[in-house]
Scaffold this active site. Structure first.
Site, short mmCIF file in Angstrom:
data_model
loop_
_atom_site.label_atom_id
_atom_site.label_comp_id
_atom_site.label_asym_id
_atom_site.label_seq_id
_atom_site.Cartn_x
_atom_site.Cartn_y
_atom_site.Cartn_z
N ASP A 21 0.50 -1.46 0.16
CA ASP A 21 -0.09 0.06 0.13
C ASP A 21 1.33 1.64 -0.05
O ASP A 21 2.18 0.89 0.78
CB ASP A 21 -0.43 0.22 1.78
CG ASP A 21 -2.08 0.22 0.83
OD1 ASP A 21 -2.49 1.38 0.37
OD2 ASP A 21 -3.19 0.02 1.38
N ASP A 53 -12.07 -0.73 3.83
CA ASP A 53 -13.38 0.41 3.97
C ASP A 53 -14.31 0.13 3.93
O ASP A 53 -15.18 0.83 3.73
CB ASP A 53 -12.37 1.40 2.75
CG ASP A 53 -10.97 1.68 3.84
OD1 ASP A 53 -10.90 1.81 4.38
OD2 ASP A 53 -10.64 2.33 2.53
#
Ligand code: GLC
Ligand code: CA
Length: 603
Positions: A103, A346
């Site tokens: 990430d 998320d």
């Protein structure tokens, strides 16, 4: 720009599996997932049919936003392990013929990063303008106000934080502990590229998932956002701070480095419903990003004034179909590429959001969604736990205090501030929103073994005889029913089904991964029918996918030759090549609740 070359690439037909380090696997029994834990499950992932792993932030961080607040790009958060453990993970993944994506979180750092510690020291510190500092505004009555009315991504507060020491505000689009970097300054960009990208590219990573990729360039005048939440002091401002004027210039610079290493990218692209803007990021010719995550599908059912202000059943199937279609047709007649994902760290669980998570229907739901995704165009992403059909934690067995994500508790704070801290009815309504949509659901520690302690989250340590601690976040209340060990030996399990469908996807890649997608009967409220059509050398091959999104048996009419995009006349045969339920069924035979089928169209 319509250059239609559907060039085949490993990262297009490869399946990506997303790993959330804190919650994937705990190898030493301290209750926190770790890198050796990930390494210990690589064979499991290989067996599932995974080609690429994407590891969420494992960098050094105070963990205000679970590692998306990085204090040192060149080190690992100690409870997860060390840089050496990362090197081992990279090597072991490569040894199994898989690749690794990390990430890349470079819109902001942690306020504990050395750069920000310097920046906040004084107005004349050499690193002052490495972040975005602005003076206050004052109202007519002399009240100090932030530079504009933008609301942050978490909760209802401002994106500006007042700094007492130097008497200025700094910008933070996310938590106040995540100050935004000043990308206008070349020296800053160079430092970012070196520390966050090259440090890891040199260690062999194969690509990056690029966090909030469209927020680096801010509008120079920082205009106020329009009022869409009239009761609130600060207004949602995503469209203003996304896709700023210098975005593409910055991505060109990044690409000059990434391409040296042959690294791939998938950028997170919120607040960008306009397809022509999306294409500027993901057209092959534009060389910006290889793939993007559009938000159309995962935003379905979100609240309007606040994303978490949603309720089950607040969208229709045609709305979901239209969202899917927007992301699927991105590649039609263009040289762009797309992604398939219904979950990530998320988002709440897809079975709970898009199908039916009741004990009676949750397995069928998970299988139907697996079949649907396996047939969609683009690179497929699977989020940890999705392959066993994990659902949201139920309200009665997972109380509000178990929710640990700042996005959740800042939402509750916002509701308390608005309606009063003792307004039980409003707080309970907000809890309903969290039970349906909170990020916490996907962050609950993975249930590896229902017979192990805490859902077997630390099963590796347990097997080694270590006394294991309770995980950092309460285990899933349904872990004894939904877990890997119970599903592994069962040919009818959701896990076995995912494995089967990933293999199916690969076998029929011309139609599934690389084919064109067309929705049939968009207005049907219960059924989802879509057509997949081969492209290039596979032109002429077609498959029909039929999905029953209801919990009732449903009749359906076989599509006409016209609907199938065929000239009237020749006899058409539909041959079933995949299904969620056992046995072959003729086209037109009623669909069981949550049944899905795929037919090859023969003519
Ligand atoms: C992205 C991440 C999310 C994080 C935010 C701030 O949206 O996916 O988890 O909170 O960026 O870095
Ligand atoms: Ca651990």
């Amino acid at each position: 720009m319509t250059v239609d070359k559907r060039v085949k690439q490993w990262w297009k037909h490869g399946v990506v599996y997303q790993i959330y380090p804190a919650s994937f696997c705990d190898s030493n029994g301290d209750g926190i997932g770790d890198l050796p834990g990930i390494t210990s499950k690589l064979d499991y992932l290989k067996d599932l049919g995974v080609d690429i792993i994407w590891v969420c932030p494992m960098y050094d961080s105070p963990q205000v936003d679970m590692g998306y607040d990085i204090s040192n790009y060149e080190d690992v958060y100690r409870p997860y392990g060390t840089v050496e453990d990362m090197e081992t993970l990279i090597r072991e993944t490569h040894d199994r013929g898989m690749r690794v994506m990390l990430d890349l979180v470079i819109n902001h750092t942690s306020d504990q990063h050395e750069w920000f510690k310097e920046s906040r020291k004084s107005k004349d510190n050499p690193k002052r303008d490495w972040y975005i500092w602005k003076p206050a505004r004052y109202s007519a009555t002399g009240e100090r106000l932030p530079p504009n009315n933008w609301r942050g991504n978490f909760g209802g507060g401002s994106v500006w934080k007042w700094d007492e020491q130097t008497q200025e505000y700094y910008l933070h689009l996310f938590a106040e502990e995540q100050p935004d970097l000043n990308w206008e300054k070349e020296e800053v960009r160079k430092a970012i590229y070196e520390t966050s990208m090259e440090f890891w590219l040199k260690r062999g990573v194969d690509g990056f998932r690029v966090d909030t990729v469209n927020m680096y360039s801010k509008p120079p005048d920082y205009p106020d956002a329009p009022i869409i939440d009239p009761g609130a002091k600060y207004q949602p401002a995503g469209p203003l701070y996304c896709n700023g004027p210098r975005m593409h210039e910055f991505l060109d610079e990044m690409n000059a480095i990434l391409s040296k290493y042959g690294a791939i990218t998938v950028g997170e692209l919120p607040n960008t419903p306009d397809m022509s803007k999306v294409l500027r990021y993901v057209s092959a010719e534009a060389k910006q990003l290889d793939m993007v995550f559009q938000f159309d599908v995962v935003d379905v059912g979100h609240g309007i004034t606040h994303p978490l202000d949603g309720r089950p059943g607040n969208f229709t199937l045609p709305e979901l179909k239209a969202a899917v279609e927007r992301t699927q047709t991105l590649i039609r007649g263009t040289d762009a590429w797309t992604t398939v994902f219904f979950e990530n760290h998320d988002q709440a669980r897809s079975v709970s959001r898009f199908a039916d998570d009741s004990p009676r229907h949750r397995e069928a739901s998970a299988k139907m969604l697996a079949l649907m995704q396996a047939c969609m165009s683009g690179t497929q992403y699977v989020y940890q736990g999705q392959e066993i059909g994990l659902v949201n934690a139920p309200k009665d067995s997972y109380p509000l205090e178990n929710y640990l994500d700042l996005n959740s508790y800042l939402f509750i704070d916002m509701v308390k501030e608005r309606y009063g801290a003792d307004n039980a009815a409003e707080i309970d309504k907000a809890f309903d929103g969290l039970q349906y949509l909170a990020r916490d659901h996907s962050r609950i520690p993975m249930s590896w073994n229902g017979k192990g302690k805490y859902g077997g989250f630390s099963d590796v340590a347990e097997a080694a005889g270590v006394e294991v601690k309770e995980p950092w976040m309460k285990p899933h209340p349904l872990a004894s029913q939904i877990n890997v060990a119970a599903q592994q030996g069962d040919p009818n399990s959701v896990l076995s089904y995912w494995k089967k469908m990933l293999a199916f996807r690969r076998e029929h890649a011309e139609l599934t991964v690389y084919g064109d997608y067309t929705t049939l009967r968009m207005d049907d409220e219960d059924l989802h029918l879509f057509l997949k059509e081969g492209h290039g050398p596979a032109a002429g091959s077609k498959a029909l996918v039929v999905l029953n999104f209801t919990t009732k048996e449903k009749e359906w009419a076989v599509p006409s030759t016209e609907e199938l995009g065929l000239p009237a006349g020749p006899e058409v045969k539909l041959e079933q090549i995949a299904a969620t339920h056992d046995g072959k069924r003729e086209a037109g035979e009623a669909l069981a609740p949550l049944e899905g089928r795929v037919y090859l169209v023969k003519f």
